[in-house]
Design an enzyme around this catalytic site. Structure first.
Site, PDB file in Angstrom:
ATOM      1  N   LYS A 234      -1.346  -0.549  57.433  1.00  0.00           N
ATOM      2  CA  LYS A 234      -0.642  -1.202  56.326  1.00  0.00           C
ATOM      3  C   LYS A 234      -0.373  -2.677  56.608  1.00  0.00           C
ATOM      4  CE  LYS A 234       1.032   2.810  53.912  1.00  0.00           C
ATOM      5  NZ  LYS A 234       2.124   3.702  53.546  1.00  0.00           N
ATOM      6  N   ARG A 268       0.726  10.201  59.251  1.00  0.00           N
ATOM      7  CA  ARG A 268      -0.387  10.130  58.286  1.00  0.00           C
ATOM      8  C   ARG A 268      -1.246   8.915  58.632  1.00  0.00           C
ATOM      9  NH1 ARG A 268      -1.449   7.359  53.685  1.00  0.00           N
ATOM     10  NH2 ARG A 268      -2.560   8.454  52.037  1.00  0.00           N
TER      11      ARG A 268
HETATM   12  C1  7PJ Z   1       1.664   7.013  51.907  1.00  0.00           C
HETATM   13  C2  7PJ Z   1       1.282   8.149  51.202  1.00  0.00           C
HETATM   14  C3  7PJ Z   1       2.813   7.075  52.752  1.00  0.00           C
HETATM   15  C4  7PJ Z   1       3.036   9.373  52.068  1.00  0.00           C
HETATM   16  C5  7PJ Z   1      -0.058   6.525  50.733  1.00  0.00           C
HETATM   17  C6  7PJ Z   1      -1.832   3.916  52.034  1.00  0.00           C
HETATM   18  C7  7PJ Z   1      -1.300   4.029  50.659  1.00  0.00           C
HETATM   19  N1  7PJ Z   1       1.956   9.315  51.273  1.00  0.00           N
HETATM   20  N2  7PJ Z   1       0.206   7.820  50.464  1.00  0.00           N
HETATM   21  N3  7PJ Z   1       3.449   8.276  52.791  1.00  0.00           N
HETATM   22  N4  7PJ Z   1       0.796   6.007  51.622  1.00  0.00           N
HETATM   23  N5  7PJ Z   1       3.730  10.511  52.174  1.00  0.00           N
HETATM   24  O1  7PJ Z   1      -2.269   4.854  52.694  1.00  0.00           O
HETATM   25  O2  7PJ Z   1      -1.808   2.758  52.508  1.00  0.00           O
HETATM   26  O3  7PJ Z   1       3.247   6.128  53.408  1.00  0.00           O
HETATM   27  S1  7PJ Z   1      -1.359   5.668  49.968  1.00  0.00           S
END
Ligand code: 7PJ
Length: 294
Positions: A234, A268
């Site tokens: 990010k 994640r």
């Molecule tokens: C997140 C997500 C996060 C959760 C995305 C990206 C944007 N779901 N989906 N937490 N970010 N739970 O991956 O940069 O931070 S999409």
């Protein structure tokens, strides 16, 4: 409110069970043509390749991922809006195929009630919603699945969230928001032992907000629920290191190490193998070696 971390050693995700008393790694499989770091890589001649999505996920499982997060909507600022039908067409075939071929928890990154219900019917084990089940019908759809949900904090909406994020105190504000969403979930019939919390790194936050949240994330354990950490590649990393998106691995791994130290349960990420190494090494340090790493 409970001030301790509950026993998460047998956390149920539909038919599969994970030990969340140890950090688990969630691999990201974006089935979008336009996500910010890996958008379009699973497309052939502009058409989504389910085979390639499966191959990507299979490698992540070999590398140690125990959850695969499938997303069909890019939430990056300025991303194209997708129709529910388009999202269903992208996500459902991949959920079905991965569930049939891999022994892994399948998470679906969606805000749409139709996708929540459809994915659950095809074997998804977790509903992951960056809008914290705020869309009309989403709470009810998620409740009906019986699956755990991940509710994430976001200030504003993806289109405008990075314009001028402001908080009185980011930790208090995120905490208050999550508390409200927990209540909404409970009222809709989603019990607290099915709720996972996420501070929402990068969603309506400056770099200072993100760093303060990460450095104090353990405070969110006062809700007694598992925490999910999504920092992979990010822009907070770019703000500190000045690196383009394909050179943010080391920065991401630093956030993972601190996330483990803060007691995060689910990480994640795009880069599963390296993340699993950092998780294991950080755990070994925190436990001074008294942990089985096989
Ligand atoms: C997140 C997500 C996060 C959760 C995305 C990206 C944007 N779901 N989906 N937490 N970010 N739970 O991956 O940069 O931070 S999409």
């Amino acid at each position: 409110m409970d001030s301790t971390v509950n026993d998460f050693s047998a956390y149920r995700f539909g038919t599969r069970i994970l030990d969340l008393s140890r950090p688990q790694v969630m691999g990201i499989v974006n089935v979008t043509p336009d996500s910010f770091s890996d958008g379009g890589t699973l497309y052939e001649a502009r058409k989504l390749s389910v085979d390639q999505a499966l191959e990507r996920a299979r490698q992540m499982v070999r590398d140690g991922a125990t959850i695969i997060d499938i997303g069909g909507e890019s939430t990056r600022p300025g991303a194209a809006v997708v129709s529910v039908q388009e999202e269903l067409d992208r996500v459902l075939p991949v959920v079905e195929r991965l569930n049939a071929e891999l022994d892994v928890v399948i998470s679906v990154d969606t805000s749409a009630p139709e996708v929540i219900s459809g994915a659950a019917g095809l074997g998804a084990g977790l509903i992951n919603d960056v809008r914290a089940l705020g869309r009309e019908g989403a709470l009810e759809a998620a409740a009906a699945t019986g699956l755990p949900v991940c509710v994430m904090h976001m200030q504003g909406s993806p289109a405008t969230m990075q314009d001028a994020p402001h908080y009185d105190d980011v930790l208090d504000d995120v905490s208050y928001f999550l508390q409200q969403r927990i209540r909404a979930c409970n009222d809709a019939g989603i019990a607290s032992d099915r709720i996972i919390l996420d501070p929402g790194f990068g969603f309506g936050k400056t770099v200072e907000h993100n760093l303060r949240l990460l450095n104090n994330m353990g405070q969110l354990h006062r809700f007694g629920m598992p925490l999910l950490v999504g920092t992979s590649r990010k822009s907070m990393i770019d703000h500190v290191l000045h690196r383009p998106v394909d050179q943010r691995l080391a920065g991401t791994l630093a956030t993972v190490a601190i996330g483990v130290q803060q007691g995060g349960q689910i990480f994640r990420v795009h880069d599963v193998r390296e993340t699993v190494d950092v998780v294991r090494m950080t755990e070994a340090i925190l436990n001074e070696g008294r942990i089985d790493n096989d």
